[in-house]
Scaffold this active site. Structure first.
Site, PDB file in Angstrom:
ATOM      1  N   GLU A 277       1.035  -1.275  -0.288  1.00 34.90           N
ATOM      2  CA  GLU A 277      -0.247   0.014   0.035  1.00 34.90           C
ATOM      3  C   GLU A 277       1.367   1.341   0.028  1.00 34.90           C
ATOM      4  O   GLU A 277       0.652   2.207  -0.730  1.00 34.90           O
ATOM      5  CB  GLU A 277      -1.228  -0.180   0.992  1.00 34.90           C
ATOM      6  CG  GLU A 277      -1.669  -1.158   1.439  1.00 34.90           C
ATOM      7  CD  GLU A 277      -1.282  -2.176   2.396  1.00 34.90           C
ATOM      8  OE1 GLU A 277       0.393  -2.884   2.312  1.00 34.90           O
ATOM      9  OE2 GLU A 277      -1.631  -2.359   3.101  1.00 34.90           O
TER      10      GLU A 277
ATOM     11  N   CYS B 255      -2.839  -2.595   7.394  1.00 32.12           N
ATOM     12  CA  CYS B 255      -2.339  -2.710   8.615  1.00 32.12           C
ATOM     13  C   CYS B 255      -2.620  -0.870   9.203  1.00 32.12           C
ATOM     14  O   CYS B 255      -3.059  -0.342   8.569  1.00 32.12           O
ATOM     15  CB  CYS B 255      -0.866  -2.691   9.122  1.00 32.12           C
ATOM     16  SG  CYS B 255       0.688  -1.672   8.184  1.00 32.12           S
TER      17      CYS B 255
END
Length: 168
Positions: free
Chosen positions: A56, A84
């Site tokens: 990401e 996360c």
């Protein structure tokens, strides 16, 4: 689910497979705005010696470089694994509109599995929407196969090492 969600998640899955081929945990991500790919990334913390080199983050960095701006409003990030806390925070700062994830992360997920930062935490000045799972079976199986293979290779390596003698 929108009709393009599966298409973009397939693109993220292809990047996750690339990560697996490089010995990285197989997670891939693509960032899309107005139906156009603006950023892509796959896990690379081992290769780069960088704990922040999650798929990401690398997709956000790629988009920021391409567009010349760290703000990425009206964008959608497709990622094969629930983000996360670190990645969720980066998405909030980048003003990503929506994250769409493939499979849940019961150990570190920040979209409801462990933490609920997207979009539930109202203390942020920007709210990133979150949807998923999408293509959970394919995304989850890629991760399970990777860790199954890693455990098998580590087990075999430990058995062959002369300094690994059975305990008495």
């Amino acid at each position: 689910m929108e009709c393009n969600d599966q298409h973009w998640m397939q693109q993220a899955l292809a990047l996750a497979k690339r990560a697996a081929c490089e010995g990285e945990v197989p997670v891939g991500a693509v960032l899309v705005r107005d139906g156009v790919l603006i950023g892509a990334g796959w896990n690379r913390p081992l290769a780069t010696h960088d704990p922040s080199a999650h798929a990401e983050i690398l997709a956000l960095r790629d988009a920021g470089q391409r567009l010349g701006n760290y703000r990425l409003p009206a964008s959608r990030l497709y990622v094969t694994l629930e983000p996360c806390v670190m990645c969720a925070g980066a998405m909030i700062h980048a003003r990503v509109e929506t994250v769409i994830f493939g499979t849940l992360d019961p150990k570190a997920g920040a979209c409801g599995s462990v933490f609920d930062l997207l979009p539930a935490d109202g203390r942020f000045n920007h709210h990133t929407q979150c949807r998923g799972p999408i293509l959970a079976t394919a995304c989850g199986e890629l991760l399970r196969e990777f860790f199954r293979n890693r455990r098998a290779s580590h087990k075999g390596a430990n058995q062959r090492r002369p300094d690994r003698q059975p305990q008495k």
